[in-house]
Design a protein around this motif. Structure first.
Motif, PDB file in Angstrom:
ATOM      1  N   VAL A   9     -14.000 -25.796   3.621  1.00  0.00           N
ATOM      2  CA  VAL A   9     -14.116 -26.382   4.964  1.00  0.00           C
ATOM      3  C   VAL A   9     -13.442 -27.751   5.018  1.00  0.00           C
ATOM      4  CG1 VAL A   9     -15.750 -27.300   6.669  1.00  0.00           C
ATOM      5  CG2 VAL A   9     -16.224 -25.123   5.514  1.00  0.00           C
ATOM      6  N   SER A  10     -12.615 -27.937   6.048  1.00  0.00           N
ATOM      7  CA  SER A  10     -11.979 -29.232   6.308  1.00  0.00           C
ATOM      8  C   SER A  10     -12.182 -29.607   7.767  1.00  0.00           C
ATOM      9  CB  SER A  10     -10.471 -29.178   6.011  1.00  0.00           C
ATOM     10  OG  SER A  10     -10.230 -28.938   4.644  1.00  0.00           O
ATOM     11  N   LYS A  11     -12.195 -30.916   8.031  1.00  0.00           N
ATOM     12  CA  LYS A  11     -12.237 -31.419   9.401  1.00  0.00           C
ATOM     13  C   LYS A  11     -11.184 -32.511   9.548  1.00  0.00           C
ATOM     14  CE  LYS A  11     -13.723 -31.936  13.623  1.00  0.00           C
ATOM     15  NZ  LYS A  11     -13.495 -30.881  14.627  1.00  0.00           N
ATOM     16  N   VAL A  12     -10.265 -32.294  10.464  1.00  0.00           N
ATOM     17  CA  VAL A  12      -9.161 -33.230  10.670  1.00  0.00           C
ATOM     18  C   VAL A  12      -9.180 -33.700  12.120  1.00  0.00           C
ATOM     19  CG1 VAL A  12      -6.660 -33.534  10.585  1.00  0.00           C
ATOM     20  CG2 VAL A  12      -7.788 -32.034   8.924  1.00  0.00           C
ATOM     21  N   TYR A  13      -9.086 -35.022  12.312  1.00  0.00           N
ATOM     22  CA  TYR A  13      -9.007 -35.597  13.656  1.00  0.00           C
ATOM     23  C   TYR A  13      -7.589 -36.090  13.919  1.00  0.00           C
ATOM     24  CZ  TYR A  13     -14.126 -35.722  13.563  1.00  0.00           C
ATOM     25  OH  TYR A  13     -15.454 -35.386  13.489  1.00  0.00           O
ATOM     26  N   GLN A  14      -7.137 -35.902  15.125  1.00  0.00           N
ATOM     27  CA  GLN A  14      -5.822 -36.400  15.524  1.00  0.00           C
ATOM     28  C   GLN A  14      -6.009 -37.738  16.220  1.00  0.00           C
ATOM     29  OE1 GLN A  14      -3.165 -34.279  14.771  1.00  0.00           O
ATOM     30  NE2 GLN A  14      -1.768 -35.983  15.186  1.00  0.00           N
ATOM     31  N   GLN A  15      -5.394 -38.788  15.683  1.00  0.00           N
ATOM     32  CA  GLN A  15      -5.427 -40.103  16.317  1.00  0.00           C
ATOM     33  C   GLN A  15      -3.997 -40.525  16.610  1.00  0.00           C
ATOM     34  OE1 GLN A  15      -7.673 -42.869  13.904  1.00  0.00           O
ATOM     35  NE2 GLN A  15      -9.637 -41.998  14.528  1.00  0.00           N
ATOM     36  N   GLY A  16      -3.589 -40.269  17.842  1.00  0.00           N
ATOM     37  CA  GLY A  16      -2.191 -40.523  18.197  1.00  0.00           C
ATOM     38  C   GLY A  16      -1.282 -39.610  17.396  1.00  0.00           C
ATOM     39  N   GLU A  17      -0.357 -40.208  16.652  1.00  0.00           N
ATOM     40  CA  GLU A  17       0.542 -39.413  15.822  1.00  0.00           C
ATOM     41  C   GLU A  17      -0.012 -39.197  14.413  1.00  0.00           C
ATOM     42  OE1 GLU A  17       4.334 -41.298  15.801  1.00  0.00           O
ATOM     43  OE2 GLU A  17       4.701 -40.964  17.936  1.00  0.00           O
ATOM     44  N   GLU A  61     -10.750 -26.176   9.522  1.00  0.00           N
ATOM     45  CA  GLU A  61     -10.355 -25.077   8.644  1.00  0.00           C
ATOM     46  C   GLU A  61     -11.552 -24.639   7.827  1.00  0.00           C
ATOM     47  OE1 GLU A  61      -7.122 -26.227   6.134  1.00  0.00           O
ATOM     48  OE2 GLU A  61      -5.902 -26.978   7.786  1.00  0.00           O
ATOM     49  N   GLY A  62     -11.505 -23.406   7.335  1.00  0.00           N
ATOM     50  CA  GLY A  62     -12.571 -22.900   6.485  1.00  0.00           C
ATOM     51  C   GLY A  62     -13.677 -22.253   7.280  1.00  0.00           C
ATOM     52  N   GLU A  63     -14.747 -21.915   6.590  1.00  0.00           N
ATOM     53  CA  GLU A  63     -15.797 -21.088   7.170  1.00  0.00           C
ATOM     54  C   GLU A  63     -17.163 -21.600   6.745  1.00  0.00           C
ATOM     55  OE1 GLU A  63     -15.071 -16.566   7.546  1.00  0.00           O
ATOM     56  OE2 GLU A  63     -16.407 -16.797   5.820  1.00  0.00           O
ATOM     57  N   VAL A  64     -18.075 -21.700   7.706  1.00  0.00           N
ATOM     58  CA  VAL A  64     -19.470 -22.040   7.410  1.00  0.00           C
ATOM     59  C   VAL A  64     -20.337 -20.836   7.756  1.00  0.00           C
ATOM     60  CG1 VAL A  64     -21.397 -23.600   7.877  1.00  0.00           C
ATOM     61  CG2 VAL A  64     -19.052 -24.469   7.940  1.00  0.00           C
ATOM     62  N   THR A  65     -21.101 -20.381   6.780  1.00  0.00           N
ATOM     63  CA  THR A  65     -21.961 -19.211   6.971  1.00  0.00           C
ATOM     64  C   THR A  65     -23.418 -19.639   6.883  1.00  0.00           C
ATOM     65  OG1 THR A  65     -20.297 -17.825   5.903  1.00  0.00           O
ATOM     66  CG2 THR A  65     -22.467 -16.880   6.161  1.00  0.00           C
ATOM     67  N   LEU A  66     -24.181 -19.269   7.894  1.00  0.00           N
ATOM     68  CA  LEU A  66     -25.603 -19.596   7.956  1.00  0.00           C
ATOM     69  C   LEU A  66     -26.392 -18.292   8.011  1.00  0.00           C
ATOM     70  CD1 LEU A  66     -27.677 -21.935   8.289  1.00  0.00           C
ATOM     71  CD2 LEU A  66     -27.438 -21.645  10.744  1.00  0.00           C
ATOM     72  N   TYR A 214     -24.737 -34.218  -5.063  1.00  0.00           N
ATOM     73  CA  TYR A 214     -23.289 -34.234  -4.885  1.00  0.00           C
ATOM     74  C   TYR A 214     -22.865 -35.590  -4.343  1.00  0.00           C
ATOM     75  CZ  TYR A 214     -23.588 -29.166  -5.353  1.00  0.00           C
ATOM     76  OH  TYR A 214     -23.840 -27.891  -5.829  1.00  0.00           O
ATOM     77  N   ARG A 215     -21.638 -35.978  -4.649  1.00  0.00           N
ATOM     78  CA  ARG A 215     -21.098 -37.239  -4.140  1.00  0.00           C
ATOM     79  C   ARG A 215     -19.911 -36.949  -3.230  1.00  0.00           C
ATOM     80  NH1 ARG A 215     -21.873 -42.412  -5.069  1.00  0.00           N
ATOM     81  NH2 ARG A 215     -23.338 -41.929  -6.743  1.00  0.00           N
ATOM     82  N   MET A 216     -19.902 -37.639  -2.086  1.00  0.00           N
ATOM     83  CA  MET A 216     -18.810 -37.506  -1.131  1.00  0.00           C
ATOM     84  C   MET A 216     -17.942 -38.759  -1.188  1.00  0.00           C
ATOM     85  SD  MET A 216     -17.754 -35.408   1.421  1.00  0.00           S
ATOM     86  CE  MET A 216     -19.131 -34.580   2.210  1.00  0.00           C
ATOM     87  N   GLU A 217     -16.648 -38.571  -1.401  1.00  0.00           N
ATOM     88  CA  GLU A 217     -15.701 -39.688  -1.400  1.00  0.00           C
ATOM     89  C   GLU A 217     -14.430 -39.243  -0.707  1.00  0.00           C
ATOM     90  OE1 GLU A 217     -14.980 -41.422  -5.219  1.00  0.00           O
ATOM     91  OE2 GLU A 217     -17.111 -41.702  -5.673  1.00  0.00           O
ATOM     92  N   ASP A 218     -14.031 -40.023   0.305  1.00  0.00           N
ATOM     93  CA  ASP A 218     -12.796 -39.738   1.043  1.00  0.00           C
ATOM     94  C   ASP A 218     -12.734 -38.290   1.520  1.00  0.00           C
ATOM     95  OD1 ASP A 218     -11.902 -42.370   0.630  1.00  0.00           O
ATOM     96  OD2 ASP A 218     -11.076 -41.827  -1.327  1.00  0.00           O
ATOM     97  N   GLY A 219     -13.875 -37.781   1.974  1.00  0.00           N
ATOM     98  CA  GLY A 219     -13.918 -36.436   2.526  1.00  0.00           C
ATOM     99  C   GLY A 219     -14.009 -35.323   1.516  1.00  0.00           C
TER     100      GLY A 219
END
Length: 234
Positions: A9-17, A61-66, A214-219
């Motif tokens: 799973v990924s999450k991408v935001y568009q900020q301008g260009e 992107e990717g898939e989350v299953t619940l 788990y550790r989260m760093e830079d996504g």
């Protein structure tokens, strides 16, 4: 599979260009009866991760299953139903409704799903008694301690018997003793009720109650070194 699974799973935001990657190729499974923690600095992607887990945000992107359902495939109405019936949220502030007493804090969850029955009222009272709040049923939030407010929030999160519990910094407003009590309580309820639970926290003192860390760093999500200590201590 019961529980929740992230598959690349990924999450991408568009900020301008520019593109900002908030979550990058995260894969993780949390089974029923398992309590995991995600730690990391502010801005590392923890909130985005929890929002996607809670069906509040869609992955790029990717898939989350619940519980076997791919939540990215669901329509908005069905997503609302999933959030109400299958996910219990515990936030860093208890977010109690100021004009509702403790019992009604739980019953409002049932009102959102339909009508409140006498059985719902009995279940709510039993849940509050189980969490040590039987003497506080008619109290309003302003007359509760911080720990009591968070215990009420935990009871509210359990009211619809969800399969997934998501806790966002649940100890942020508590002193050390109350913080330990609250996380111990979450852990106990996860085990006894066979829930899958994810806690996002800055408070590493609370990690001893978790099965995995788990550790989260830079996504990016990675297994924490702390996990080795947890595993060795058990």
């Amino acid at each position: 599979m019961s529980g929740i699974t992230f598959n690349h799973v990924s999450k991408v935001y568009q900020q301008g260009e520019n593109q900002v990657v908030a979550l990058s190729d995260v894969s993780l499974s949390v089974s029923q009866g398992e309590f995991i923690a995600v730690v990391g600095p502010s801005g590392s992607g923890k909130s985005t991760f929890l929002s996607i887990a809670g069906a509040l945000l869609q992955a790029s992107e990717g898939e989350v299953t619940l519980n076997g359902k791919v939540i990215g495939d669901l329509k908005a109405k069905d997503l609302s139903k999933v959030r109400l019936e299958e996910i219990g949220f515990i936030l860093q502030t208890s977010n109690l409704v100021p004009y509702l007493n403790v019992l009604d804090q739980l019953l409002v969850v049932k009102k959102m799903a339909g009508k409140v029955t006498n059985k719902d009222k009995e279940n709510a009272k039993e849940l509050l008694q189980h969490l040590g709040l039987e003497s506080k049923i008619k109290k309003f939030p302003e007359h509760l301690s911080g720990g009591e407010r968070q215990r009420t929030a935990i009871a509210r999160a359990l009211m619809n018997d969800p399969s997934i519990i998501l806790a966002d910094e649940p100890t942020a407003s508590l002193d050390t003793q109350r913080a330990h009590e609250v996380v111990q309580l979450i852990s106990r309820e996860v085990k006894s009720r066979n829930k899958a639970a994810i806690m996002v926290t800055h408070d590493e003192r609370m990690l001893e109650y978790c099965d995995k860390v788990y550790r989260m760093e830079d996504g990016k999500l990675m297994q924490s070194e702390f996990q080795k200590k947890v595993a060795n201590d058990k």
